[in-house]
Design an enzyme around this catalytic site. Structure first.
Site, PDB file in Angstrom:
ATOM      1  N   TYR A  92       0.820  -1.206   0.000  1.00 18.14           N
ATOM      2  CA  TYR A  92       0.000   0.000   0.000  1.00 18.14           C
ATOM      3  C   TYR A  92       0.859   1.264   0.000  1.00 18.14           C
ATOM      4  CZ  TYR A  92      -4.238   2.711   1.126  1.00 18.14           C
ATOM      5  OH  TYR A  92      -5.311   3.568   1.095  1.00 18.14           O
ATOM      6  N   SER A 183       0.807  -8.052   1.079  1.00 21.87           N
ATOM      7  CA  SER A 183      -0.059  -7.051   1.696  1.00 21.87           C
ATOM      8  C   SER A 183      -1.061  -6.509   0.671  1.00 21.87           C
ATOM      9  CB  SER A 183       0.783  -5.961   2.348  1.00 21.87           C
ATOM     10  OG  SER A 183       0.014  -5.176   3.225  1.00 21.87           O
ATOM     11  N   GLN A 184      -1.027  -5.196   0.350  1.00 19.85           N
ATOM     12  CA  GLN A 184      -1.894  -4.718  -0.724  1.00 19.85           C
ATOM     13  C   GLN A 184      -1.648  -5.537  -1.989  1.00 19.85           C
ATOM     14  OE1 GLN A 184      -2.851  -0.421  -2.490  1.00 19.85           O
ATOM     15  NE2 GLN A 184      -0.899  -1.184  -3.277  1.00 19.85           N
ATOM     16  N   ASP A 273      -0.217 -11.333  12.837  1.00 23.74           N
ATOM     17  CA  ASP A 273      -0.324 -10.159  11.975  1.00 23.74           C
ATOM     18  C   ASP A 273      -1.401  -9.218  12.520  1.00 23.74           C
ATOM     19  OD1 ASP A 273      -0.569  -8.303   9.916  1.00 23.74           O
ATOM     20  OD2 ASP A 273      -0.374  -9.807   8.332  1.00 23.74           O
ATOM     21  N   HIS A 302       3.224  -9.043  10.192  1.00 19.73           N
ATOM     22  CA  HIS A 302       3.269  -8.437   8.855  1.00 19.73           C
ATOM     23  C   HIS A 302       4.720  -8.083   8.562  1.00 19.73           C
ATOM     24  CE1 HIS A 302       0.333  -7.012   5.882  1.00 19.73           C
ATOM     25  NE2 HIS A 302       1.147  -6.015   5.626  1.00 19.73           N
TER      26      HIS A 302
END
Length: 319
Positions: A92, A183-184, A273, A302
């Site tokens: 992100y 992630s994103q 996470d 994460h």
């Protein structure tokens, strides 16, 4: 074992909390029709960065709403027959990154394409009022407008459109294309393979953009999901429109797209996470009906997951 979220056995059964809009399938059918109507006007520009065993290009195409989207493209030299390709998506507010991490797959005979998400930290445009970047705040972008203007709708379509462009390249074997991201990037990986079901393999790692209501109920609307809290504080401070807001977010909730995936999935998850809670990831994973497997890291959050990159390479080499 410490528990941040549900116990693992419960995670494996969890089906998600965020509402799915009644017209979800029609919404994405219309969106794909819009994407297919766009003249992509693909352009390849030789990069200043080059290596002996591959050619490096900046790739540009026009996505929905007229945004010019940028990706880095690495094509291995001296391979005359169509070969596999891997498309990478970034985290992100970031960008496609340096060239060096694309060279691993290129050295193994893959073409590699890494997309800059529109309006984030790379060179892709955001045509929502201005050309340039808005960097973040993209989950809530469009929440006060029609669902057709949600920004992640456009980003998901960019990913699917790019996959189609790659599959049409003469040097690429359209039956051997994979997608991957963290992630994103993991969330977009799932969305891309859902909207372009010819994708054969996908490796999402701790995917973002899933089960927004669960994030809220866990009091994890912070860090990457902070804009959810900010939106409520500014635009619905007493939560009188909470159900309406989460239902609209359901259009860009990857768990609701997951059942459309046809390719084989390898998903990496850390059970500690707190950025993308494990239950939100399992909400999407549990809806995938295609062949799938998990790489579980009980004590990791994460962050880097030891050995996972090697497993992803081995997985993609099956192409």
């Amino acid at each position: 074992m410490p528990i941040l979220d549900m116990p693992l056995e419960q995670l494996k059964q969890y089906e998600g909390r965020n509402p799915k809009p009644a017209d979800f399938e029609e919404y994405w059918s219309r969106a794909l029709d819009e994407m297919k109507s766009v003249d992509a006007n693909v352009e390849l520009v030789e990069s200043n960065f080059q290596v002996p065993f591959a050619d490096c290009f900046d790739l540009y195409f026009t996505g929905v709403r007229g945004a010019r989207i940028h990706a880095k493209y690495v094509r291995p030299k001296h391979i005359s027959e169509p070969h596999p390709a891997i498309i990478q998506f970034h985290g992100y507010a970031g960008n496609a990154g340096d060239w060096h991490d694309k060279l691993i797959y290129a050295s193994l005979g893959f073409s590699v394409i890494a997309m800059d998400c529109r309006g984030q930290g790379g060179s892709s445009e955001d045509t929502g009022g201005i050309k340039g970047t808005t960097q973040s705040g993209h989950i809530i972008r469009g929440l006060n407008d029609t669902p057709n203007n949600l920004l992640f709708r456009h980003i998901f379509l960019d990913a699917a459109q790019l996959a189609g462009i790659v599959m049409d390249m003469s040097e690429v074997d359209a039956d051997r294309v994979g997608v991957a991201g963290f992630s994103q990037g993991g969330g977009i990986t799932l969305a891309c393979a859902a909207l372009e079901p010819r994708i054969k393999k996908l490796a999402p790692v701790y995917p973002f953009l899933s089960d927004y209501k669960r994030v809220w109920e866990m009091d994890q609307a912070k860090d990457a999901y902070l804009e959810l809290r900010t939106f409520f504080r500014h635009f619905d401070p007493q939560h009188t429109h909470e159900e309406e807001i989460f239902t609209k977010l359901g259009y860009i909730d990857i768990q609701h797209l997951a059942a459309r995936i046809k390719g084989e999935v390898l998903l990496g998850v850390g059970l500690m996470d707190s950025i993308c809670p494990p239950s939100t990831q399992f909400a999407a994973y549990n809806k995938i009906t295609a062949k799938k497997s998990l790489e579980i890291y009980p004590d990791f959050g994460h962050e880097g997951l030891p050995g996972l990159h090697d497993k992803m390479i081995t997985f993609m080499l099956e192409l």
